[in-house]
Design an enzyme around this catalytic site. Structure first.
Site, mmCIF file in Angstrom:
data_model
loop_
_atom_site.group_PDB
_atom_site.id
_atom_site.type_symbol
_atom_site.label_atom_id
_atom_site.label_comp_id
_atom_site.label_asym_id
_atom_site.label_seq_id
_atom_site.Cartn_x
_atom_site.Cartn_y
_atom_site.Cartn_z
ATOM 1 N N THR A 1 -6.233 -6.487 10.441
ATOM 2 C CA THR A 1 -5.463 -7.582 9.830
ATOM 3 C C THR A 1 -4.015 -7.534 10.313
ATOM 4 O O THR A 1 -3.404 -8.570 10.590
ATOM 5 C CB THR A 1 -5.529 -7.517 8.284
ATOM 6 N N GLY A 2 -3.476 -6.327 10.438
ATOM 7 C CA GLY A 2 -2.106 -6.182 10.949
ATOM 8 C C GLY A 2 -1.960 -6.780 12.344
ATOM 9 O O GLY A 2 -0.960 -7.437 12.663
ATOM 10 N N GLU B 1 2.387 -1.570 7.652
ATOM 11 C CA GLU B 1 1.880 -0.284 7.132
ATOM 12 C C GLU B 1 0.372 -0.378 7.159
ATOM 13 O O GLU B 1 -0.240 -0.992 6.290
ATOM 14 C CB GLU B 1 2.371 -0.066 5.689
ATOM 15 N N CYS C 1 -3.874 5.208 1.555
ATOM 16 C CA CYS C 1 -3.608 5.123 2.997
ATOM 17 C C CYS C 1 -3.306 6.492 3.577
ATOM 18 O O CYS C 1 -3.874 6.884 4.593
ATOM 19 C CB CYS C 1 -2.452 4.171 3.254
ATOM 20 N N THR D 1 -5.622 -2.091 9.947
ATOM 21 C CA THR D 1 -5.082 -2.303 11.291
ATOM 22 C C THR D 1 -5.534 -3.650 11.889
ATOM 23 O O THR D 1 -4.687 -4.379 12.424
ATOM 24 C CB THR D 1 -5.452 -1.109 12.198
#
Ligand code: NAD
Length: 469
Positions: free
Chosen positions: A224-225, A242, A276, A222
């Site tokens: 890095t997202g 994702e 994941c 999350t």
């Protein structure tokens, strides 16, 4: 030691910024040197993808289907080598690596068969309104280290099936399988259709900010997202994110512990828990809590932990030192706060990042092991007495990738599952992904979906043709 190259415009290239070591997590030895791409090479890869896009966007559906099936044939022909690379750099046991390669083939073929039909919204005497799906341009694919080959395929295949071209960047921890995959793809694909650049020093953020890239598909954590989303704002790149999850499973009082223990274990510890959409927090009704804990510990005790290349090994190492340290830290924290470790709970001595499957009981929300994504071989089992309360606790997380309900009454379980805040809810199962079912998360697990028709549409934009007859 095998040599690996970047692939830019169909040509092999050495790393413009040198090379870096890729380690085997079972032995901590160097598997191979990986080329480190320079920022100039990223520019060249994007330019090659842009040039190929000029013609590829107009390729026929028949041509694209044929290409994907040819790629699937090539992956199959190289399956043994790809599986070996996956075991050596990722750590999973051979049978699981073979499953990953098999999944890559199956997903490639399933994606080949998807259609992009023109939708007719109106067709009257004076007017016809059609919706066409148009490709976007160059897609940047950024992948993680847990299922590296499969996830690269999940990104690349729908992108090219829908008429886009690709620049791929795998995780620096597991780049070798994807370098080989892209090399294999380039045996049958037009030059520049799929390019690959590797390296951690600024290549990921370079992709994020690159003005020549129209969309990013990202699978990873999350934080890095979030960074990618900020970086993508300058040219309004489309995003599929994702991200991480902390999937809850709720076991209802009518479930049979003997019947479900194996399924819960396998879906929690799939790929040593580094999945994941693995089951990461288990809420069990008080009336069957002790029995289920015992059965889970029994299944854990049957695992053979070791180097994934060795015959008979069912459970490999954690992929990297940081993740290994995090798992150790979360278990220590749980123990220090009074939780009961039923099995495992200590790293194995010697080389390699080996941590045996660990079941932790007498723990509850508020503990780090419950609230944080462990992404490793440890499952916290939490006692509850009221189903509504369990549901509330399951939904209290700020991520929402998957969830599950386990019961002998599937209809009742489905009603509860429908109230879980997540992208996929399973009944008497977990972590099962299907090439025809849209997969994605809600809340901070990201947005956008992969797979099937809906997944394919993420690589397109709608164009309305409004015809006044
Ligand atoms: P990560 O976010 O650390 O890295 C993922 C990729 O992003 C790597 O290729 C990395 O090099 C790259 N990257 C790192 N910093 C970047 C930046 N600033 N800009 C652009 N790219 C950058 O994740 P990870 O540790 O490799 O993977 C584990 C995480 O991924 C877990 O949280 C897991 O839940 C999540 N995950 C999610 C899914 C899903 O489908 N939702 C699937 C697999 C893994």
């Amino acid at each position: 030691m095998r040599e690996y190259s970047l692939i830019i415009n169909g040509e092999k290239a050495t790393g413009g910024a040198g090379r870096f070591d890729v380690l085997n997590p079972a032995t901590e030895e160097v598997v191979a040197k990986c080329p480190q791409a320079s920022v100039e090479q990223l520019d060249q890869a994007v330019a090659a993808a842009q040039a190929c896009y000029e013609s590829w966007q107009f390729s026929s559906h028949a041509e694209r289907k044929q290409l994907l099936n040819d790629i699937a044939d090539r992956i199959e022909a190289n399956a043994a080598e790809l599986a070996q690379i996956v075991v050596e750099e990722q750590g999973k046991p051979m049978f699981l690596a073979q499953m990953e390669v098999g999944g890559a083939v199956a997903w490639t073929r399933a994606t080949a068969e998807l259609e992009m039909p023109v939708e007719v919204l109106e067709d009257s005497e004076n007017k016809r309104v059609e919706v066409h799906r148009k490709s976007l341009g160059v897609v940047g694919s950024i992948t993680p280290w847990n299922w590296p080959l499969m996830i690269a395929v999940w990104h690349i295949m729908p992108a090219i099936r829908s008429g886009n071209t690709v620049v791929s960047k795998p995780s620096g921890l597991t780049p070798l399988n994807t370098l080989r995959l892209v090399e294999i793809i380039n045996e049958v694909a037009p030059k520049g259709l799929v390019n690959i650049v590797t390296g951690e020093s600024g290549i990921g953020s370079g992709i994020t900010k690159h003005p020549g890239i129209r969309k990013i598909v990202f699978t990873g954590s999350t934080p890095t997202g979030q960074t990618i989303m900020r970086g993508a704002a300058d040219n309004l790149k489309r995003l599929t994110l994702e991200l991480g999850g902390n999937d809850a499973g709720i076991v209802l009082p009518d479930a049979d512990p003997a019947a479900i223990a194996e399924g819960i274990f396998q879906t929690s510890f799939l790929n040593m828990g580094q999945t994941c959409a693995a089951l990461k927090r288990l809420y069990v009704h008080d009336s069957i809590y002790d029995e289920l804990c015992e059965k889970l510990a029994d299944v854990a005790a049957q695992q053979t932990v070791g180097n994934g290349m060795e015959e008979g090994v069912t459970f490999g190492p954690i992929q990297n030192r940081d993740q290994f340290n995090l798992v150790s830290e979360l278990v220590e924290d749980a123990r220090a706060n009074g939780a009961r470790v039923l099995c495992g709970g200590e790293p194995l001595e010697g080389k390699g990042y080996f941590y045996p499957p660990t079941i932790v009981a007498d723990i509850t929300d508020g503990a780090r092991l419950v609230d944080e994504e462990q992404f490793g071989p440890v499952l916290p089992v939490i006692r509850y007495t009221d189903v509504e309360d369990a549901l509330k606790r399951a939904n209290a997380s700020d991520v929402g990738l998957g969830g599950s309900v386990w019961s002998s009454d599937p209809a009742k379980a489905a009603e509860i599952a429908g109230r879980l805040e997540c992208g996929t809810a399973w009944i008497n199962g977990h972590a099962e992904l299907l090439p025809y079912a849209p997969f994605g998360g809600c809340k901070m697990s990201g947005f956008g979906v992969e797979f099937g028709q809906e997944g394919l549409m993420e690589y397109t934009s709608a164009q309305v043709i409004n015809i006044n007859k």
